[in-house]
Design a protein around this motif. Structure first.
Motif: not given
Length: 194
Positions: A102-106, A139-140, A146-148
């Motif tokens: 998720l860090r890579a995604t953010a 992470v967000a 923002d994280f949904l």
């Protein structure tokens, strides 16, 4: 002809696999411009990684959604879970794996101007959605994006994802993806056979 059309917000969807992505895409695409980020260095072996990636691409094409692939570097995964290898499924090992992906995604969401990111990891009944969400929120905050928070397994989402995957003829994997979950599944099968 002057029609004011409100542009859909862009969202980056981290995909762990095609099965879990089915219901996520079904629910998100009516309201968001979705792009998929496939970053899963935890998946073992490489052939399994490739198979899941190809199925994700096939699914995405049916929804008209772009897929971006992160680097497949299993060493990143092993570094993230160092010292936690003996912990079982749904443990802190999984939460560290969530954070890595998720860090890579953010980071990509922030860099490419997405309004938010989310993940298919909340679809599986084998994952603790609260752990996924808390890892994503941490992470967000770090990445200032923002994280949904959507629990895709709710409202029958887990069952719906399997139904859709079967209807589409998608590959149905039988373990989470990492070498540890694969070994744990083999041990469970051996114990049942005794």
């Amino acid at each position: 002809m002057t029609t004011s059309m409100k542009q859909k917000p862009k969202i980056l969807l981290h995909s762990c696999c095609a099965i879990c992505s089915t219901v996520a895409l079904e629910r998100l695409t009516p309201e968001y411009l979705v792009s998929i980020y496939y970053y899963n260095p935890n998946i073992h072996p490489q052939a399994e990684y490739d198979r899941r990636l190809n199925e994700t691409k096939r699914l995405a094409a049916s929804f008209g959604v772009q897929v971006m692939e992160g680097d497949y570097n299993p060493e990143d995964y092993f570094f993230a879970v160092k010292g936690l290898e003996k912990l079982g499924e749904r443990s802190r090992r999984c939460k560290e794996c969530f954070k890595l992906r998720l860090r890579a995604t953010a980071r990509l969401a922030a860099k490419d101007g997405y309004q938010a990111f989310t993940t298919t990891l909340t679809t599986s009944r084998f994952k603790k959605s609260d752990d996924v969400v808390s890892a994503a929120e941490e992470v967000a905050l770090d990445m200032k994006v923002d994280f949904l928070a959507v629990n895709f397994k709710k409202q029958g989402g887990a069952d719906r994802s399997i139904k859709l995957a079967r209807e589409m003829g998608l590959y149905m994997q039988n373990y989470c993806g990492c070498i540890f979950s694969m070994e744990e599944r083999l041990i469970r099968l051996q114990n049942r056979a005794k």
